[in-house]
Design a protein around this motif. Structure first.
Motif, PDB file in Angstrom:
ATOM      1  N   ARG A  31       0.947  -1.167   0.009  1.00 13.94           N
ATOM      2  CA  ARG A  31       0.158  -0.120   0.109  1.00 13.94           C
ATOM      3  C   ARG A  31       0.747   1.236  -0.026  1.00 13.94           C
ATOM      4  O   ARG A  31       1.552   1.524   1.031  1.00 13.94           O
ATOM      5  N   ILE A  65       3.315   0.375   3.091  1.00  9.35           N
ATOM      6  CA  ILE A  65       3.134  -0.642   4.131  1.00  9.35           C
ATOM      7  C   ILE A  65       2.633  -2.214   3.344  1.00  9.35           C
ATOM      8  O   ILE A  65       1.951  -1.914   2.459  1.00  9.35           O
ATOM      9  N   ASP A  67       1.253  -4.904   2.098  1.00 11.66           N
ATOM     10  CA  ASP A  67      -0.281  -5.433   2.477  1.00 11.66           C
ATOM     11  C   ASP A  67      -0.567  -6.893   2.542  1.00 11.66           C
ATOM     12  O   ASP A  67      -1.431  -7.455   3.087  1.00 11.66           O
ATOM     13  N   LYS A  77       6.505  -8.803   6.460  1.00 15.84           N
ATOM     14  CA  LYS A  77       5.176  -9.217   6.775  1.00 15.84           C
ATOM     15  C   LYS A  77       4.085  -8.246   6.668  1.00 15.84           C
ATOM     16  O   LYS A  77       4.614  -6.922   6.644  1.00 15.84           O
ATOM     17  N   PRO A  78       2.798  -8.512   6.346  1.00 15.29           N
ATOM     18  CA  PRO A  78       1.709  -7.294   6.388  1.00 15.29           C
ATOM     19  C   PRO A  78       2.144  -6.524   7.331  1.00 15.29           C
ATOM     20  O   PRO A  78       2.257  -6.953   8.578  1.00 15.29           O
ATOM     21  N   GLY A  79       1.924  -5.251   7.318  1.00 12.42           N
ATOM     22  CA  GLY A  79       2.075  -4.131   8.261  1.00 12.42           C
ATOM     23  C   GLY A  79       3.408  -3.742   8.372  1.00 12.42           C
ATOM     24  O   GLY A  79       3.657  -2.437   9.040  1.00 12.42           O
ATOM     25  N   ASP A  80       4.470  -4.106   7.606  1.00  8.88           N
ATOM     26  CA  ASP A  80       5.827  -3.577   7.719  1.00  8.88           C
ATOM     27  C   ASP A  80       5.797  -2.356   7.068  1.00  8.88           C
ATOM     28  O   ASP A  80       5.435  -2.220   5.964  1.00  8.88           O
ATOM     29  N   PHE A  81       6.675  -1.391   7.549  1.00  8.99           N
ATOM     30  CA  PHE A  81       6.990  -0.206   6.693  1.00  8.99           C
ATOM     31  C   PHE A  81       8.178  -0.536   5.989  1.00  8.99           C
ATOM     32  O   PHE A  81       9.217  -0.960   6.418  1.00  8.99           O
ATOM     33  N   TYR A 119      -1.720   1.171  -4.712  1.00 12.39           N
ATOM     34  CA  TYR A 119      -1.042  -0.154  -4.085  1.00 12.39           C
ATOM     35  C   TYR A 119      -0.189  -0.541  -5.474  1.00 12.39           C
ATOM     36  O   TYR A 119      -0.430  -0.084  -6.620  1.00 12.39           O
ATOM     37  N   LYS A 131      13.577  -2.699   5.051  1.00 11.30           N
ATOM     38  CA  LYS A 131      12.530  -2.377   5.999  1.00 11.30           C
ATOM     39  C   LYS A 131      13.038  -1.223   6.629  1.00 11.30           C
ATOM     40  O   LYS A 131      14.082  -0.866   7.035  1.00 11.30           O
ATOM     41  N   GLN A 135       6.619   2.969  11.851  1.00  8.12           N
ATOM     42  CA  GLN A 135       5.619   3.006  10.899  1.00  8.12           C
ATOM     43  C   GLN A 135       5.611   4.492  10.355  1.00  8.12           C
ATOM     44  O   GLN A 135       6.386   5.350  10.997  1.00  8.12           O
TER      45      GLN A 135
END
Length: 347
Positions: A31, A65, A67, A77-81, A119, A131, A135
């Motif tokens: 995202r 981020i 997704d 993994k999902p949620g990583d910046f 996206y 990474k 956030q």
């Protein structure tokens, strides 16, 4: 989802298209939080490159981020910046191991497109993604801008200096006053260059180049520029020349302002029909360069340098836009009203 689309030369539009999905085990869906316009995007926008109407945007720089991830992805993994480099190295082929992941040998689809969208599908994401701690909300807008430069321009400017073997005490000429040229000045200073000559014809860009480390500026072009640069180097020429434009004129100039044995680091997307290699031969010039080793540089040095406040390359973003204003973002750069256009896509 919303995505910028190249409608025709001189016109970008925003359309609703299908959100990308996982297609291969090493895909990552991101995202997009922030994106931007690159100088190389302007070649087609200005009608200088053949590009089909109503085609995917050539945007290739974003932070965002995670997704969703494919089954082969274990590093994010999902949620990583993450920073999404415009190159997609594997990290284990001979090219990547040698520090040239911009030309990874494991696959041919090594470059990003379509990042001016809500996206993006990032291919071969296991090693290439970088990474970022925390956030996006943990960082100022200025820091987000600097992090975004690590998707391309800061790493590309660094690549020019790296392949030109810039070292402490060197005299360096930087051809190009766009974002890559500005970042090449930062890189040359990081590597200890003593004299850095910028080549801008615009007061705002000259000022930023000076802030980043340029010690002199030459605004002329052609023979007059060569004469002035040679005078600034006491007639000797530069130890390294960082060519960050790609035009025939900048390439010709690069091969006239180096001292014998100089290295020319080329990162400007080449738009030259041919190159006379006689002059480099008789001057013992080395020509180096190509797509930047973005992931390698980010992981080894640049991300830490940004997070520690050692460098602030985000200053190359001089105007901000929303995704719906994408044509304005292109226009601002095409008219040289912005050094680089920053695009706010989501929170």
């Amino acid at each position: 989802m919303k995505a910028a689309v190249f409608a025709k030369a001189g016109q970008m539009v925003v359309n609703e298209i299908e959100k990308p999905t996982i297609q291969q085990p090493d895909d990552v869906i991101i995202r997009v939080v922030r994106a931007c316009v690159c100088g190389s995007d302007l070649w087609a926008y200005r009608g200088l490159d053949d590009k089909a109407a109503d085609s995917e945007n050539s945007g290739h720089e974003s932070i965002g981020i995670v997704d969703a991830v494919g089954d082969a992805i274990t590093t994010v993994k999902p949620g990583d910046f993450v920073i999404a480099p415009f190159t997609h190295g594997c990290g284990h082929c001979p090219a990547c191991l040698a520090g040239f992941d911009g030309v990874c040998q494991s696959h041919t689809d090594n470059f990003s497109n379509g990042n001016q969208a809500e996206y993006v599908r990032f291919q071969h994401g296991q090693w290439a993604l970088v990474k970022v701690p925390g956030q996006p909300s943990d960082y100022s807008e200025g820091m987000l801008k600097s992090l975004l430069t690590l998707a391309d321009v800061m790493a590309t400017g660094y690549h020019a200096a790296r392949v030109a073997h810039v070292k402490a005490g060197d005299t360096v000429v930087v051809l190009g006053d766009g974002a890559v040229g500005q970042c090449a000045i930062i890189a040359a200073k990081m590597m200890g260059a003593k004299q850095i000559i910028s080549t801008s014809r615009h007061a705002d860009r000259q000022a930023l180049a000076k802030e980043f480390g340029a010690t002199a500026n030459v605004a002329d072009r052609g023979d007059d520029a060569v004469k002035q640069i040679m005078a600034l180097t006491n007639g000797a020429g530069a130890d390294a020349v960082l060519e960050c434009v790609g035009t025939e004129l900048s390439t010709e100039t690069a091969m006239q302002v180096g001292r014998p044995g100089a290295v020319i680091g080329r990162v400007g997307l080449p738009h030259t029909t041919k190159m006379d290699v006689t002059a480099p031969f008789y001057n013992n010039f080395s020509l180096a360069g190509g797509p930047a080793s973005v992931t390698t540089y980010d992981k080894q040095r640049l991300l830490k340098a940004v997070l520690d406040g050692q460098i602030n390359p985000g200053k190359v973003f001089t105007k901000s836009f929303t995704l719906d204003q994408i044509d304005d973002a292109y226009q601002a750069m095409a008219k040289r009203e912005a050094i680089k256009s920053f695009v706010v896509v989501s929170d």
